[in-house]
Scaffold this active site. Sequence first.
Site, PDB file in Angstrom:
ATOM      1  N   ASP A  34       3.399  12.992  34.274  1.00  0.00           N
ATOM      2  CA  ASP A  34       3.475  13.043  32.802  1.00  0.00           C
ATOM      3  C   ASP A  34       4.600  12.157  32.301  1.00  0.00           C
ATOM      4  O   ASP A  34       5.762  12.551  32.309  1.00  0.00           O
ATOM      5  CB  ASP A  34       3.703  14.491  32.341  1.00  0.00           C
ATOM      6  CG  ASP A  34       2.413  15.291  32.343  1.00  0.00           C
ATOM      7  OD1 ASP A  34       2.419  16.413  32.868  1.00  0.00           O
ATOM      8  OD2 ASP A  34       1.404  14.770  31.828  1.00  0.00           O
ATOM      9  N   ASP A 179      -6.274  19.073  30.212  1.00  0.00           N
ATOM     10  CA  ASP A 179      -4.837  19.031  30.504  1.00  0.00           C
ATOM     11  C   ASP A 179      -4.033  19.909  29.548  1.00  0.00           C
ATOM     12  O   ASP A 179      -3.901  19.595  28.371  1.00  0.00           O
ATOM     13  CB  ASP A 179      -4.363  17.564  30.395  1.00  0.00           C
ATOM     14  CG  ASP A 179      -2.913  17.399  30.787  1.00  0.00           C
ATOM     15  OD1 ASP A 179      -2.379  16.285  30.594  1.00  0.00           O
ATOM     16  OD2 ASP A 179      -2.312  18.374  31.268  1.00  0.00           O
TER      17      ASP A 179
HETATM   18  C1  DX5 Z   1       1.739  18.064  28.431  1.00  0.00           C
HETATM   19  C2  DX5 Z   1       1.296  17.418  29.744  1.00  0.00           C
HETATM   20  C3  DX5 Z   1       0.545  18.374  30.637  1.00  0.00           C
HETATM   21  C4  DX5 Z   1       1.378  19.590  31.027  1.00  0.00           C
HETATM   22  C5  DX5 Z   1       0.535  20.559  31.836  1.00  0.00           C
HETATM   23  O1  DX5 Z   1       2.151  17.070  27.543  1.00  0.00           O
HETATM   24  O2  DX5 Z   1       0.447  16.324  29.484  1.00  0.00           O
HETATM   25  O3  DX5 Z   1       0.112  17.678  31.802  1.00  0.00           O
HETATM   26  O4  DX5 Z   1       2.483  19.158  31.801  1.00  0.00           O
HETATM   27  O5  DX5 Z   1       1.361  21.613  32.200  1.00  0.00           O
HETATM   28  P1  DX5 Z   1       0.872  23.137  32.064  1.00  0.00           P
HETATM   29  O6  DX5 Z   1      -0.210  23.306  33.110  1.00  0.00           O
HETATM   30  O7  DX5 Z   1       2.108  23.913  32.362  1.00  0.00           O
HETATM   31  O8  DX5 Z   1       0.333  23.309  30.675  1.00  0.00           O
HETATM   32 ZN    ZN Z   2      -0.495  15.438  31.265  1.00  0.00          ZN
END
Ligand code: DX5
Ligand code: ZN
Length: 219
Positions: A34, A179
């Site tokens: 990310d 996501d």
């Molecule tokens: C948010 C990111 C996601 C997030 C997912 O901006 O793009 O990939 O890190 O993490 P969880 O599974 O904790 O929602």
């Molecule tokens: Zn992400």
Amino acid sequence: MVEVSTSILTMEKGAEAETILKLEKAKTDYFHIDVMDGKFVEKDTYNKMREYAEYIKRISNLPLDVHLMVEDIKNGIEDFSAVEPNIITFHLEACKNEEEVHKNINLIKKANAKVGISVKPNTKIEEVYKYLPYIHMVLVMTVEPGKGGQTLLIDMLNKIKTLRKHIEVQDLEIDIEADGGINLATHEKVKEAGANILVSGTAILKAVDYKVIIEELKA
Ligand code: DX5
Ligand code: ZN
């Protein structure tokens, strides 16, 4: 067949190497990187994610799934193509016009990576349709981009359903990656809606046994 892409955004400080090795053993299908620039979203993880991606590249052959949440997409593609990711995804909302979207698509292809386009919760899914013939994956954000540990926005399931139907009607071969907020309580609905790659960060990283949770998310 559903795949899991583990987001390493919320890895415990000081335990990064151990966490990555454990995820490697647990056979996550991808590492989800990310990348945030502090402009497109508030947080700035840019350099940290470059470090992590370079480290993973050295110790693992598992593919990298790079999610660029940045305004300067061209720069992000150049910087992250150095770790030879399997996929590079950019945000439609960070592009000024159609021409820029196509420029980014071609830049990613030149970097020998698959092309992903991501849409934020408030972006209509129809806005990505015209690019589908040129890309490999649509990343449907099921939370507002910017941080981990949020709750999945249930309205996004319809968006995934609509996209999956459109892909089938158009007879296209496109992955749908969901996501944000994906865990044992939400993964079934997300798969039923038509996502075939699930990003999960918090749910996996807080589990005692990564292998078990990854298999459960895929089941
Ligand atoms: C948010 C990111 C996601 C997030 C997912 O901006 O793009 O990939 O890190 O993490 P969880 O599974 O904790 O929602
Ligand atoms: Zn992400």
